[in-house]
Design a protein around this motif. Structure first.
Motif, PDB file in Angstrom:
ATOM      1  N   TYR A 154      81.025  46.672   8.255  1.00 40.97           N
ATOM      2  CA  TYR A 154      81.425  44.802   8.123  1.00 40.97           C
ATOM      3  C   TYR A 154      81.506  45.277   6.290  1.00 40.97           C
ATOM      4  N   PRO A 155      82.665  45.956   6.060  1.00 40.28           N
ATOM      5  CA  PRO A 155      83.014  46.322   4.723  1.00 40.28           C
ATOM      6  C   PRO A 155      83.051  44.620   3.480  1.00 40.28           C
ATOM      7  N   GLN A 156      83.106  43.453   3.957  1.00 36.47           N
ATOM      8  CA  GLN A 156      82.939  42.490   2.979  1.00 36.47           C
ATOM      9  C   GLN A 156      82.077  41.891   2.772  1.00 36.47           C
ATOM     10  N   VAL A 157      80.213  42.692   3.750  1.00 40.80           N
ATOM     11  CA  VAL A 157      78.939  42.751   3.717  1.00 40.80           C
ATOM     12  C   VAL A 157      79.367  43.259   2.060  1.00 40.80           C
ATOM     13  N   ALA A 158      79.652  44.277   2.243  1.00 46.46           N
ATOM     14  CA  ALA A 158      79.955  45.633   1.308  1.00 46.46           C
ATOM     15  C   ALA A 158      80.167  45.235  -0.389  1.00 46.46           C
ATOM     16  N   VAL A 159      81.125  44.297   0.159  1.00 48.55           N
ATOM     17  CA  VAL A 159      82.115  44.155  -1.526  1.00 48.55           C
ATOM     18  C   VAL A 159      80.846  42.358  -1.811  1.00 48.55           C
ATOM     19  N   ARG A 160      80.807  41.498  -1.163  1.00 47.37           N
ATOM     20  CA  ARG A 160      79.340  40.756  -1.672  1.00 47.37           C
ATOM     21  C   ARG A 160      78.616  41.328  -1.682  1.00 47.37           C
ATOM     22  N   ILE A 161      77.675  42.356  -1.789  1.00 48.49           N
ATOM     23  CA  ILE A 161      76.555  42.950  -2.241  1.00 48.49           C
ATOM     24  C   ILE A 161      76.915  43.601  -3.718  1.00 48.49           C
ATOM     25  N   LEU A 162      77.923  43.858  -3.789  1.00 45.69           N
ATOM     26  CA  LEU A 162      78.865  44.632  -5.184  1.00 45.69           C
ATOM     27  C   LEU A 162      78.663  43.932  -5.805  1.00 45.69           C
ATOM     28  N   ARG A 163      79.547  41.848  -5.627  1.00 49.44           N
ATOM     29  CA  ARG A 163      79.271  41.539  -6.173  1.00 49.44           C
ATOM     30  C   ARG A 163      77.656  40.702  -6.845  1.00 49.44           C
ATOM     31  N   ASN A 164      77.424  40.768  -6.189  1.00 47.23           N
ATOM     32  CA  ASN A 164      75.988  40.087  -6.554  1.00 47.23           C
ATOM     33  C   ASN A 164      74.980  41.305  -7.645  1.00 47.23           C
ATOM     34  N   LEU A 165      75.114  42.862  -7.443  1.00 45.29           N
ATOM     35  CA  LEU A 165      74.524  43.426  -8.681  1.00 45.29           C
ATOM     36  C   LEU A 165      75.867  43.400  -9.813  1.00 45.29           C
ATOM     37  N   ALA A 166      76.793  42.952  -9.422  1.00 42.41           N
ATOM     38  CA  ALA A 166      77.415  42.404 -11.213  1.00 42.41           C
ATOM     39  C   ALA A 166      77.047  41.219 -11.909  1.00 42.41           C
ATOM     40  N   LYS A 167      76.494  40.564 -11.113  1.00 45.50           N
ATOM     41  CA  LYS A 167      76.266  38.998 -11.254  1.00 45.50           C
ATOM     42  C   LYS A 167      74.365  39.402 -11.533  1.00 45.50           C
ATOM     43  N   ILE A 168      73.705  40.802 -11.591  1.00 40.31           N
ATOM     44  CA  ILE A 168      72.775  40.520 -11.557  1.00 40.31           C
ATOM     45  C   ILE A 168      72.977  41.276 -12.973  1.00 40.31           C
ATOM     46  N   VAL A 169      73.500  42.458 -13.196  1.00 37.46           N
ATOM     47  CA  VAL A 169      73.850  43.253 -14.387  1.00 37.46           C
ATOM     48  C   VAL A 169      74.576  42.397 -16.089  1.00 37.46           C
ATOM     49  N   ARG A 170      75.416  41.320 -15.774  1.00 40.74           N
ATOM     50  CA  ARG A 170      75.615  40.238 -16.368  1.00 40.74           C
ATOM     51  C   ARG A 170      74.403  39.256 -17.046  1.00 40.74           C
ATOM     52  N   ILE A 171      73.420  39.171 -16.440  1.00 42.16           N
ATOM     53  CA  ILE A 171      72.123  38.137 -15.923  1.00 42.16           C
ATOM     54  C   ILE A 171      71.077  38.947 -17.081  1.00 42.16           C
ATOM     55  N   SER A 172      70.896  40.268 -17.227  1.00 43.72           N
ATOM     56  CA  SER A 172      69.894  41.580 -17.365  1.00 43.72           C
ATOM     57  C   SER A 172      70.911  41.210 -18.363  1.00 43.72           C
ATOM     58  N   THR A 173      72.273  41.686 -19.504  1.00 41.79           N
ATOM     59  CA  THR A 173      72.813  41.654 -20.350  1.00 41.79           C
ATOM     60  C   THR A 173      72.887  40.840 -21.302  1.00 41.79           C
ATOM     61  N   ASP A 174      72.360  39.459 -20.588  1.00 40.14           N
ATOM     62  CA  ASP A 174      72.623  39.021 -21.674  1.00 40.14           C
ATOM     63  C   ASP A 174      71.026  38.306 -22.203  1.00 40.14           C
ATOM     64  N   ARG A 175      70.146  38.043 -21.422  1.00 42.08           N
ATOM     65  CA  ARG A 175      68.505  38.784 -21.330  1.00 42.08           C
ATOM     66  C   ARG A 175      68.138  39.264 -22.393  1.00 42.08           C
ATOM     67  N   ILE A 176      68.833  40.808 -22.309  1.00 46.79           N
ATOM     68  CA  ILE A 176      68.256  41.089 -23.139  1.00 46.79           C
ATOM     69  C   ILE A 176      68.775  40.899 -24.859  1.00 46.79           C
ATOM     70  N   MET A 177      70.014  40.831 -24.728  1.00 47.32           N
ATOM     71  CA  MET A 177      70.891  40.022 -25.807  1.00 47.32           C
ATOM     72  C   MET A 177      69.674  39.277 -26.350  1.00 47.32           C
ATOM     73  N   ASP A 178      69.020  38.286 -25.600  1.00 45.75           N
ATOM     74  CA  ASP A 178      68.623  36.783 -26.142  1.00 45.75           C
ATOM     75  C   ASP A 178      67.228  37.044 -26.809  1.00 45.75           C
ATOM     76  N   LEU A 179      66.579  38.732 -25.453  1.00 44.46           N
ATOM     77  CA  LEU A 179      65.452  39.171 -26.269  1.00 44.46           C
ATOM     78  C   LEU A 179      65.180  39.717 -27.473  1.00 44.46           C
ATOM     79  N   SER A 180      66.761  40.315 -27.947  1.00 40.59           N
ATOM     80  CA  SER A 180      67.168  41.226 -28.576  1.00 40.59           C
ATOM     81  C   SER A 180      67.094  40.098 -30.469  1.00 40.59           C
ATOM     82  N   THR A 181      67.851  38.463 -29.659  1.00 37.35           N
ATOM     83  CA  THR A 181      68.348  38.294 -31.058  1.00 37.35           C
ATOM     84  C   THR A 181      68.189  37.015 -31.763  1.00 37.35           C
TER      85      THR A 181
END
Length: 234
Positions: free
Chosen positions: A120-147
């Protein structure tokens, strides 16, 4: 039991468009367990590679520093999943997961997870989108902690928590009401700092505590506070 499991897995967002027969087969490949409040679901650095579906309940993804300080990454509700990193690469777990209430978990083996992605490739796409979301949130939090200073990190976290409950009238609801200690562990500060920021925002007419929710009365004002510190405002 299979019928109950099938109905339960049907509530998992990741599997939302799988055929009924596929859900039934997937249910049979899962191991099912109920965890009690504060019981550990996953131990960091364990060699388990299962993908876990939260059929019912709520769980917290968390780590602890060497001094024992808790660092909260996320809370997952019924219908969500966790454990995809180890299921993908076979490496040790990157965080602990603890049940916040009685929680029913269906665990799918790494082999079963890979079969699911292949079939079910559509499940793989959802997994990838969620991982991308996690990376974006983590990037924001790293910047917040730094600045950001501690007060502004609380402002930014409130804004993140408010996003799912935003309304057209420039307000937002956060429910259930977050505990001061939980927010403190997310943004690396103290409960006292969180309480002080909440008090300041309440006095300024931006925040209000209702019986069942924390209400942001002026989302634009809170956004301006955060973006001004980030240097993103006009």
């Amino acid at each position: 039991m299979a019928e109950t499991e099938n109905a339960s897995l049907a509530s998992i967002e990741l599997l939302s468009d799988l055929p009924a027969k596929a859900l039934e087969d997937l249910s049979k490949r899962c191991s099912w367990r109920t965890f009690q409040i504060n019981e550990q679901v996953i131990d960091r650095q364990s060699d388990s590679c299962d993908l876990c579906f939260i059929v019912k309940g709520r769980a917290r993804v968390v780590n602890y520093s060497l001094s024992g300080r808790e660092v909260t990454f996320d809370d997952r509700e019924g219908g969500a999943y966790f454990g995809e990193l180890a299921a993908l690469d076979g490496e040790p777990r990157s965080a602990n997961v603890v049940a916040l209430e009685e929680t029913v978990v269906a665990s799918l083996s790494q082999e079963g997870f890979h079969d699911l992605l292949h079939n079910y490739p559509q499940v793989a796409v959802r997994i990838l989108r969620n991982l991308a979301k996690i990376v974006r949130i983590s990037t924001d939090r790293i910047m917040d902690l730094s600045t950001f200073g501690a007060n502004n990190r609380v402002h930014a976290e409130l804004l993140r928590l408010a996003k799912p409950g935003m309304k057209d009238d420039n307000t937002a609801e956060i429910s259930p009401i977050p505990i001061h200690g939980d927010i403190a562990s997310r943004v690396s500060t103290t409960r006292e700092t969180v309480a002080r920021v909440f008090s300041d925002l309440t006095r300024e007419g931006i925040l209000q505590r209702d019986r069942d929710a924390l209400v942001i009365l002026d989302v634009e004002a809170l956004t301006d506070i955060v973006e001004t510190v980030r240097g993103e405002s006009d």
